[in-house]
Motif scaffolding. Structure first.
Motif, short mmCIF file in Angstrom:
data_model
loop_
_atom_site.label_atom_id
_atom_site.label_comp_id
_atom_site.label_asym_id
_atom_site.label_seq_id
_atom_site.Cartn_x
_atom_site.Cartn_y
_atom_site.Cartn_z
N GLY A 37 -9.38 17.28 -4.42
CA GLY A 37 -9.37 18.20 -3.28
C GLY A 37 -9.19 17.53 -1.94
O GLY A 37 -9.32 18.17 -0.90
N VAL A 38 -8.84 16.21 -1.94
CA VAL A 38 -8.75 15.46 -0.68
C VAL A 38 -7.38 14.81 -0.48
O VAL A 38 -6.71 15.04 0.53
N LEU A 39 -6.94 13.98 -1.45
CA LEU A 39 -5.74 13.15 -1.27
C LEU A 39 -4.47 13.92 -1.64
O LEU A 39 -4.35 14.44 -2.75
N GLU A 40 -3.52 13.93 -0.70
CA GLU A 40 -2.28 14.71 -0.90
C GLU A 40 -1.25 14.04 -1.81
O GLU A 40 -0.38 14.71 -2.33
N VAL A 41 -1.33 12.72 -1.97
CA VAL A 41 -0.34 12.02 -2.79
C VAL A 41 -0.99 11.49 -4.07
O VAL A 41 -2.20 11.25 -4.12
N SER A 42 -0.17 11.31 -5.11
CA SER A 42 -0.70 10.85 -6.40
C SER A 42 -0.35 9.39 -6.68
O SER A 42 -0.75 8.85 -7.70
N ARG A 43 0.43 8.76 -5.78
CA ARG A 43 0.72 7.33 -5.88
C ARG A 43 0.68 6.75 -4.48
O ARG A 43 1.17 7.38 -3.54
N SER A 44 0.10 5.57 -4.34
CA SER A 44 -0.02 4.99 -3.00
C SER A 44 -0.41 3.53 -3.08
O SER A 44 -0.83 3.03 -4.12
N ILE A 45 -0.27 2.86 -1.94
CA ILE A 45 -0.85 1.53 -1.75
C ILE A 45 -2.20 1.75 -1.08
O ILE A 45 -2.32 2.52 -0.12
N GLY A 46 -3.24 1.08 -1.59
CA GLY A 46 -4.59 1.29 -1.06
C GLY A 46 -5.29 2.43 -1.78
O GLY A 46 -5.14 2.60 -2.99
N ASP A 47 -6.09 3.22 -1.03
CA ASP A 47 -6.85 4.34 -1.62
C ASP A 47 -7.69 3.87 -2.81
O ASP A 47 -7.68 4.48 -3.88
N GLY A 48 -8.44 2.78 -2.58
CA GLY A 48 -9.22 2.18 -3.67
C GLY A 48 -10.15 3.14 -4.37
O GLY A 48 -10.33 3.07 -5.59
N GLN A 49 -10.72 4.10 -3.63
CA GLN A 49 -11.68 5.03 -4.22
C GLN A 49 -11.02 6.03 -5.17
O GLN A 49 -11.71 6.71 -5.93
N TYR A 50 -9.68 6.12 -5.11
CA TYR A 50 -8.97 7.07 -5.98
C TYR A 50 -8.24 6.40 -7.14
O TYR A 50 -7.70 7.08 -8.01
N PHE A 106 -4.01 -5.77 -0.87
CA PHE A 106 -4.67 -4.94 0.15
C PHE A 106 -6.05 -4.48 -0.33
O PHE A 106 -7.01 -4.51 0.44
N LEU A 107 -6.15 -4.06 -1.59
CA LEU A 107 -7.44 -3.58 -2.12
C LEU A 107 -8.49 -4.70 -2.09
O LEU A 107 -9.67 -4.45 -1.81
N GLY A 155 -6.33 6.02 8.10
CA GLY A 155 -6.27 4.85 8.98
C GLY A 155 -4.88 4.23 8.91
O GLY A 155 -4.04 4.64 8.12
N ALA A 156 -4.64 3.23 9.74
CA ALA A 156 -3.32 2.59 9.81
C ALA A 156 -3.29 1.22 9.14
O ALA A 156 -2.26 0.55 9.15
N ARG A 157 -4.43 0.80 8.54
CA ARG A 157 -4.49 -0.57 8.04
C ARG A 157 -3.64 -0.80 6.80
O ARG A 157 -2.99 -1.85 6.67
N ALA A 158 -3.58 0.17 5.88
CA ALA A 158 -2.78 0.00 4.66
C ALA A 158 -1.29 -0.02 4.98
O ALA A 158 -0.53 -0.84 4.45
N SER A 159 -0.85 0.88 5.87
CA SER A 159 0.57 0.94 6.22
C SER A 159 0.99 -0.33 6.95
O SER A 159 2.07 -0.88 6.69
N ARG A 160 0.14 -0.82 7.85
CA ARG A 160 0.48 -2.04 8.58
C ARG A 160 0.48 -3.25 7.65
O ARG A 160 1.34 -4.13 7.76
N PHE A 161 -0.47 -3.29 6.73
CA PHE A 161 -0.53 -4.40 5.77
C PHE A 161 0.74 -4.43 4.93
O PHE A 161 1.34 -5.49 4.71
#
Length: 348
Positions: free
Chosen positions: A241-254, A150-151, A104-110
């Protein structure tokens, strides 16, 4: 009863009058001296500012084959207006950032809307010791705060938002570049190596591409170890097996699986040999190496045949054209992802 009620008003003696006049004259003299000092300080600041690099930002964004544009960006060549006060000895702060959203675009926009405001609130000001250390701490705190904010917002939604975003932020404090990044968006600097000509004078030589950021993906040993220690797994080069990056803003489930929002920080000093900085999401770097991207931009700048855009000077028109053509070429080369390119020209 006030014991001093009946005392007569003091009369002003000639001596006292002379003293008051002297005081007024002394006060005017001090004011003139203060004005002279302030004038000299302003002049000194002006001289310092004139020696700083001139930064101008250009942006190009392409949706590619995606249904939605999930990238976001910010260009603030002069961030001073966002800051309540600058640290002593600092004349100008600039900020450029690109955010590549996923899910989605919500984390990047936030992040695009809020990160630089949080940075402004935490930025050092006034008389400070070791500004460099304080700026680095400010960047670390800002990324952590932006992620937490954001989380918190994402968890309050029904259903909860699962968006995430990379972040690559370039903060230029006078002539010092600080780069803070998460994920696989990147920043590179084009520096020209001076070569001695036959006459012995220095001229512009070949270009050197300097990496200003570090990628974070689960295939990197240190990143994979952190994820596994947190109880997560890496399959097919992705977290769970899903998320391509190991650091990010958001992605609460990871976040419970070792995905963190702590950026890598790098610093470098701008020189008169520096031409430009490229910030871009991985959509560009899937089809361009960093060196190829730098050489592509140089080719457009050196060709000098770019169509002039209304309101832009010739050099500005060339940088604008180089930025647009680089993003378009990424799509032409088959990148189906969103592509966002920020090109920051550096002039002395």
């Amino acid at each position: 009863m006030d014991l001093f009620d009946d005392l007569p008003e003091p009369t002003q003696t000639p001596g006292a009058q002379a003293t008051n006049e002297e005081k007024e004259e002394e006060s005017l003299k001090r004011k003139r001296e203060d004005d002279d000092t302030n004038g000299k300080e302003e002049e000194l600041k002006k001289v310092c500012k004139e020696g700083l690099p001139v930064l101008k930002g250009y942006v190009a964004a392409r949706r590619g084959e995606r249904e939605e544009m999930q990238d976001a960006h910010v260009l603030l060549p002069d961030m001073n207006s966002c800051l309540t006060a600058l640290p002593s000895g600092v004349s100008r702060v600039s900020y450029f950032a690109v955010f590549d959203g996923h899910g989605g675009a919500r984390a990047s926009r936030f992040a695009a809307e809020n990160l630089h405001h949080t940075l402004s609130r935490k930025f050092p000001s006034g008389e400070t010791q070791n500004v460099d250390k304080l700026i680095k701490k400010c960047l670390l705190d800002t990324f952590r705060q932006t992620d937490e904010d954001f989380l918190k917002k994402a968890s309050m939604q029904k259903p909860a938002w699962k968006d995430g975003s990379t972040a690559t932020c370039v903060l230029v404090v006078d002539d010092t570049v600080y780069v803070a990044n998460l994920g696989d968006s990147r920043a590179v600097l084009c520096r020209m190596e001076p070569e001695a000509s036959a006459g012995g004078a220095d001229g512009r030589g070949r270009s050197v591409t300097l990496a200003l950021s570090k990628e974070h993906n689960p295939t990197i040993y240190e990143e994979r170890m952190r994820i596994q220690r947190a109880g997560g797994t890496v399959r097919d080069g992705r977290v769970l097996g899903v998320l391509e990056v190991s650091r990010s803003i958001g992605d609460g489930q990871y976040k419970r699986c070792g995905v963190i929002s702590t950026p890598d920080l790098r610093r470098c000093q701008l020189t008169a040999n520096d031409r430009f900085i490229i910030l871009a999401c991985d959509g560009l770097f899937k089809v361009f190496s960093a060196d190829e991207a730098v050489k592509f931009v140089l080719g457009v700048l050196q060709d000098g045949n770019a169509e002039s855009k209304a309101g832009l000077k010739e050099e500005e028109g060339l940088f604008e054209a180089a930025c647009q053509q680089l993003a378009s070429e990424a799509v032409r080369r088959g990148c189906a992802d969103n592509v966002t390119v920020i090109l920051v020209s550096v002039g002395f």
